[in-house]
Structures are given as structure tokens and as C-alpha cells.
Scaffold this motif. Structure first.
Motif, PDB file in Angstrom:
ATOM      1  N   ILE A  38      -3.028   0.459   2.086  1.00  0.00           N
ATOM      2  CA  ILE A  38      -3.375   1.339   3.210  1.00  0.00           C
ATOM      3  C   ILE A  38      -4.814   1.823   3.035  1.00  0.00           C
ATOM      4  N   ALA A  88       1.962   7.362   4.936  1.00  0.00           N
ATOM      5  CA  ALA A  88       2.198   6.209   5.816  1.00  0.00           C
ATOM      6  C   ALA A  88       2.551   6.693   7.222  1.00  0.00           C
ATOM      7  N   THR A  89       2.183   5.907   8.212  1.00  0.00           N
ATOM      8  CA  THR A  89       2.512   6.231   9.607  1.00  0.00           C
ATOM      9  C   THR A  89       3.722   5.400   9.993  1.00  0.00           C
ATOM     10  N   LEU A  91       5.565   5.357  12.946  1.00  0.00           N
ATOM     11  CA  LEU A  91       5.915   5.251  14.367  1.00  0.00           C
ATOM     12  C   LEU A  91       6.554   3.900  14.707  1.00  0.00           C
ATOM     13  N   THR A  92       7.672   3.949  15.396  1.00  0.00           N
ATOM     14  CA  THR A  92       8.351   2.714  15.794  1.00  0.00           C
ATOM     15  C   THR A  92       9.282   3.019  16.951  1.00  0.00           C
ATOM     16  N   SER A  93       9.888   2.003  17.552  1.00  0.00           N
ATOM     17  CA  SER A  93      10.894   2.249  18.592  1.00  0.00           C
ATOM     18  C   SER A  93      11.726   0.994  18.793  1.00  0.00           C
ATOM     19  N   ALA A 132       8.140  -4.105   6.651  1.00  0.00           N
ATOM     20  CA  ALA A 132       7.660  -2.833   7.208  1.00  0.00           C
ATOM     21  C   ALA A 132       8.524  -2.439   8.405  1.00  0.00           C
ATOM     22  N   SER A 134      10.192   0.340   8.941  1.00  0.00           N
ATOM     23  CA  SER A 134      10.240   1.768   9.244  1.00  0.00           C
ATOM     24  C   SER A 134      11.692   2.263   9.317  1.00  0.00           C
ATOM     25  N   GLU A 138      13.333  -1.655  14.575  1.00  0.00           N
ATOM     26  CA  GLU A 138      12.911  -3.063  14.718  1.00  0.00           C
ATOM     27  C   GLU A 138      14.005  -4.034  14.237  1.00  0.00           C
ATOM     28  N   SER A 167       8.420   3.071   2.369  1.00  0.00           N
ATOM     29  CA  SER A 167       8.842   4.469   2.401  1.00  0.00           C
ATOM     30  C   SER A 167      10.354   4.632   2.261  1.00  0.00           C
ATOM     31  N   LEU A 225       4.459  -4.292   0.195  1.00  0.00           N
ATOM     32  CA  LEU A 225       3.908  -5.600   0.580  1.00  0.00           C
ATOM     33  C   LEU A 225       2.778  -6.059  -0.338  1.00  0.00           C
ATOM     34  N   VAL A 243       1.580  -2.813  10.804  1.00  0.00           N
ATOM     35  CA  VAL A 243       1.303  -2.277   9.454  1.00  0.00           C
ATOM     36  C   VAL A 243      -0.010  -2.869   8.936  1.00  0.00           C
ATOM     37  N   PHE A 247      -4.514  -2.266   6.814  1.00  0.00           N
ATOM     38  CA  PHE A 247      -5.000  -3.017   5.653  1.00  0.00           C
ATOM     39  C   PHE A 247      -6.384  -3.617   5.936  1.00  0.00           C
TER      40      PHE A 247
HETATM   41  C1  LIG Z   1       3.868   1.957  12.199  1.00  0.00           C
HETATM   42  S1  LIG Z   1       5.262   1.493  11.230  1.00  0.00           S
HETATM   43  C2  LIG Z   1       5.696  -0.045  12.003  1.00  0.00           C
HETATM   44  C3  LIG Z   1       7.193  -0.244  12.117  1.00  0.00           C
HETATM   45  C4  LIG Z   1       7.643  -1.493  12.860  1.00  0.00           C
HETATM   46  N1  LIG Z   1       7.247  -2.703  12.186  1.00  0.00           N
HETATM   47  C5  LIG Z   1       7.130  -1.492  14.274  1.00  0.00           C
HETATM   48  O1  LIG Z   1       6.239  -2.270  14.617  1.00  0.00           O
HETATM   49  O2  LIG Z   1       7.609  -0.684  15.074  1.00  0.00           O
HETATM   50  C6  LIG Z   1       4.430   0.955   9.735  1.00  0.00           C
HETATM   51  C7  LIG Z   1       5.359   0.933   8.521  1.00  0.00           C
HETATM   52  O3  LIG Z   1       4.691   0.239   7.470  1.00  0.00           O
HETATM   53  C8  LIG Z   1       5.093   0.821   6.244  1.00  0.00           C
HETATM   54  N2  LIG Z   1       4.104   0.453   5.209  1.00  0.00           N
HETATM   55  C9  LIG Z   1       2.840   0.877   5.038  1.00  0.00           C
HETATM   56  N3  LIG Z   1       2.273   0.299   3.973  1.00  0.00           N
HETATM   57  C10 LIG Z   1       3.213  -0.535   3.448  1.00  0.00           C
HETATM   58  C11 LIG Z   1       3.242  -1.408   2.312  1.00  0.00           C
HETATM   59  N4  LIG Z   1       2.195  -1.531   1.510  1.00  0.00           N
HETATM   60  N5  LIG Z   1       4.379  -2.088   2.079  1.00  0.00           N
HETATM   61  C12 LIG Z   1       5.458  -1.945   2.878  1.00  0.00           C
HETATM   62  N6  LIG Z   1       5.491  -1.140   3.961  1.00  0.00           N
HETATM   63  C13 LIG Z   1       4.378  -0.446   4.238  1.00  0.00           C
HETATM   64  C14 LIG Z   1       5.141   2.305   6.550  1.00  0.00           C
HETATM   65  O4  LIG Z   1       5.951   3.006   5.635  1.00  0.00           O
HETATM   66  C15 LIG Z   1       5.705   2.296   7.977  1.00  0.00           C
HETATM   67  O5  LIG Z   1       7.096   2.489   7.997  1.00  0.00           O
END
Ligand SMILES: C[S@@+](CC[C@H](N)C(=O)[O-])C[C@H]1O[C@@H](n2cnc3c(N)ncnc32)[C@H](O)[C@@H]1O
Length: 297
Positions: A38, A88-89, A91-93, A132, A134, A138, A167, A225, A243, A247
Motif C-alpha cells: 500500500i 486499508a480502504t 469499500l466494496t458492494s 482482496a 474485503s 464480491e 484485513s 498479496l 486494490v 500499489f
Molecule cells: C477497496 S477494497 C476492494 C474490495 C473488492 N475487491 C471490490 O472491488 O469491491 C480493497 C481491499 O484490499 C485489501 N488489501 C489491501 N492491501 C492488501 C494486500 N497487500 N493484500 C491483500 N489484501 C489487501 C484491503 O484490506 C481491502 O479489503
């Protein structure tokens, strides 16, 4: 003359929000980048200050330096998990970026059912990874789309999903599979009626629970990841959406290469709509916006 008994009264300790110096911010940002990929370096100082101040207050610490030392020396690794959770952000739905699900229904699943590839049950085998994931919206969406568009898989065909996130906080929500009406309203009504049950919530209002037949398809695991892949695959689909935007290009290139290796030839990678692989060295073939395919080994 001051009353001595008045000056002796213990006053409640008022928490003084600590200052986050540029040097401390830099140290935390570099560490988070190294451990999770991140990238906090572009103007995220306020976010870091706000989210970590709460934790520092909970731990009754005085400043960021002490907190950071605590993270580094906590041999259980729990505080590192907490730190990354806080930053970490999530947000999802449900049904987010629906064109991916339309592609699954109209292109991918018919293609798979027609293919000669056969699993243990005599029909095709399907393996999907929501990397990822969340709080679970998803992977649950993906599973419902598969069931709605394939009699073979909804009748017990060989289908399993892996759903991972960094998370633990969101993974606990995902494992529970319970969502409020605000979140459930994104699920098409006919699908909602079929795969979720509506119950009275303890605190009033309603709560929707994902059905056991959908939940048992998915294994939720904590996975960073950035770490070496413990999974052998092969996967037919990998969703890694929203996600990689956090990066840097190098991190994305390495990750995309790991995904490539894990996919079955013919498998697809779905990325988020504000993400792109253009300008990166990779072996995928572009199919449609945010959809890439591995054509050969
Ligand atoms: C914005 S959410 C996206 C959720 C879903 N993929 C979507 O598109 O709705 C991003 C997620 O990535 C996870 N995340 C961030 N860095 C990560 C990492 N290095 N390895 C695994 N997950 C990671 C966060 O914890 C978070 O739950």
C-alpha cells in the motif's frame, strides 16, 4: 491561598492527540509499503494521523514513535495486522462493476460448459479466487452469479472459491455472511429472495444472511498479496479489483505475474475499473476493459 485539598483532586487524564512529524509519517509509510504494497506516500498524512491516533489513545500511548516501536517489537504480529487493518480502504458492494458478472454469465460460463475439460464429477471443474475480497460482497456475488447461470454448478458440480484479504476485520464480516438492508439493496430482488434469508436484527431493523449452500463454497483466508503464493491453483478466474490502485507499478507487475502463473490456460483476470495493466510488462491478452486472459502456459 489555594486550598491544598482541592489541588490534590485527581483530574481525569485528557488524551492529547499526538503530533505526527514528517519523519514519523515517512517511516510508517515506508514500512506499510514494504509489508503490504500500500502506497501511502501521496498526501495520506492526515489519513494516517486520524486512523492511528484512535489506536494510540486506546493503548494509552503518548506518541507515534512509541506506537511504531510497539508494532515493530510485537512478536505475535497482531499489532502489525491491526496497523494494516486501520490503514486499508475496504469499500466494496454487491454487484460492484457488474460488467464482469455479465461477462461471466454470457461468455465465461457457456465457454466452460462447452469445453472438454473434465473434473472429478465428470463435468467441468471451476476454481475462482477473489483476491482482496474485503467484507465478502464480491465473492458472494460471484458465487450467486455462477449458481444463477449454471444448472450444472448449482446442482453440485465441482465448484470452489477462495476469498482472501489482508484485513482480519473485514474477513470476520465476510465469514459471518450477514448484511444490512443498505448493502443488500444492490442484490437483484429475485436473487436476494433465493440466496439470502431476512431476519429481525438484534438492534432493530433487518439483517440478511447468505444461504449455507453459497457460504460453503467459499474458503475465507487471510493472505497478504505481497507474500509468496501458498496456492497451487490452477484457477479459472481471478478477481483482483480495486486494490492494485494502492500499489506502485513494480508491485503490480510482480503480482500480475504471480496471477498469470496461477491461472489455467484460458483463464481470466478481472481488475478494477480505475486500474489498468497498460504500460506494464505482462503476458496477458487484453479481452475487454479490465478483463485479461491467459492464452497459453
Ligand atoms: C477497496 S477494497 C476492494 C474490495 C473488492 N475487491 C471490490 O472491488 O469491491 C480493497 C481491499 O484490499 C485489501 N488489501 C489491501 N492491501 C492488501 C494486500 N497487500 N493484500 C491483500 N489484501 C489487501 C484491503 O484490506 C481491502 O479489503
Amino acid at each position: 491561598m489555594a486550598d491544598s485539598h482541592l489541588t490534590d483532586i485527581k483530574r481525569p487524564v485528557v488524551f492529547q492527540p499526538p503530533d505526527l512529524t514528517d519523519a514519523e509519517y515517512q517511516t510508517i509509510a515506508n514500512f506499510v509499503h514494504k509489508t503490504s504494497g500500500i502506497n501511502l506516500l501521496d498526501g495520506k498524512k492526515e489519513l494516517v494521523r486520524a486512523r492511528l491516533t484512535k489506536r494510540i489513545a486506546q493503548l494509552e500511548m503518548k506518541n507515534f514513535k512509541t506506537y511504531f516501536q510497539y508494532v515493530m517489537t510485537d512478536s505475535s504480529g497482531d499489532e502489525l495486522v491491526f496497523l494494516l487493518d486501520a490503514l486499508a480502504t475496504n469499500l466494496t458492494s454487491f454487484w460492484r462493476e457488474p460488467q464482469h458478472f455479465i461477462f461471466m454469465a454470457k461468455t465465461f460460463l457457456p465457454e466452460l460448459e462447452m469445453s472438454r475439460k473434465r473434473g472429478k464429477t465428470g463435468g467441468p471443474r471451476l476454481r475462482i479466487w477473489s483476491a482482496a475480497c474485503s467484507s465478502g460482497e464480491e465473492p458472494y456475488t460471484i458465487a450467486m452469479v455462477v449458481f444463477e447461470n449454471s444448472h450444472y454448478f448449482s446442482a453440485g458440480g465441482d465448484f470452489r472459491m477462495l476469498a482472501t484479504d489482508l484485513s482480519t476485520k473485514v474477513l470476520n464480516v465476510a465469514k459471518k455472511g450477514q448484511y444490512g438492508p443498505e448493502s443488500a439493496k444492490n442484490i437483484p430482488p429475485a436473487v436476494l429472495a433465493k440466496y439470502l434469508t431476512k431476519n429481525q436484527a438484534e438492534k432493530g431493523g433487518y439483517i440478511y444472511t447468505i444461504s449455507p449452500e453459497i457460504r460453503r463454497l467459499i474458503s475465507f483466508r487471510r493472505f497478504n498479496l505481497m507474500d509468496p503464493m501458498p496456492y497451487k491453483g490452477p484457477m479459472d478466474l481471478i478477481f483482483c479489483r480495486n486494490v492494485m490502485i494502492y500499489f506502485d507499478r513494480d508491485t503490480i507487475a510482480k503480482l500480475v505475474d504471480k496471477f498469470y502463473k496461477l491461472l489455467e490456460p484460458g483463464g481470466y483476470l478481472f481488475i478494477g475499473h480505475s486500474e489498468s495493466l497498460s504500460g506494464l510488462q505482462h503476458k496477458f491478452t487484453y479481452v475487454a476493459p479490465c478483463i485479461y486472459r491467459k492464452l497459453q502456459r
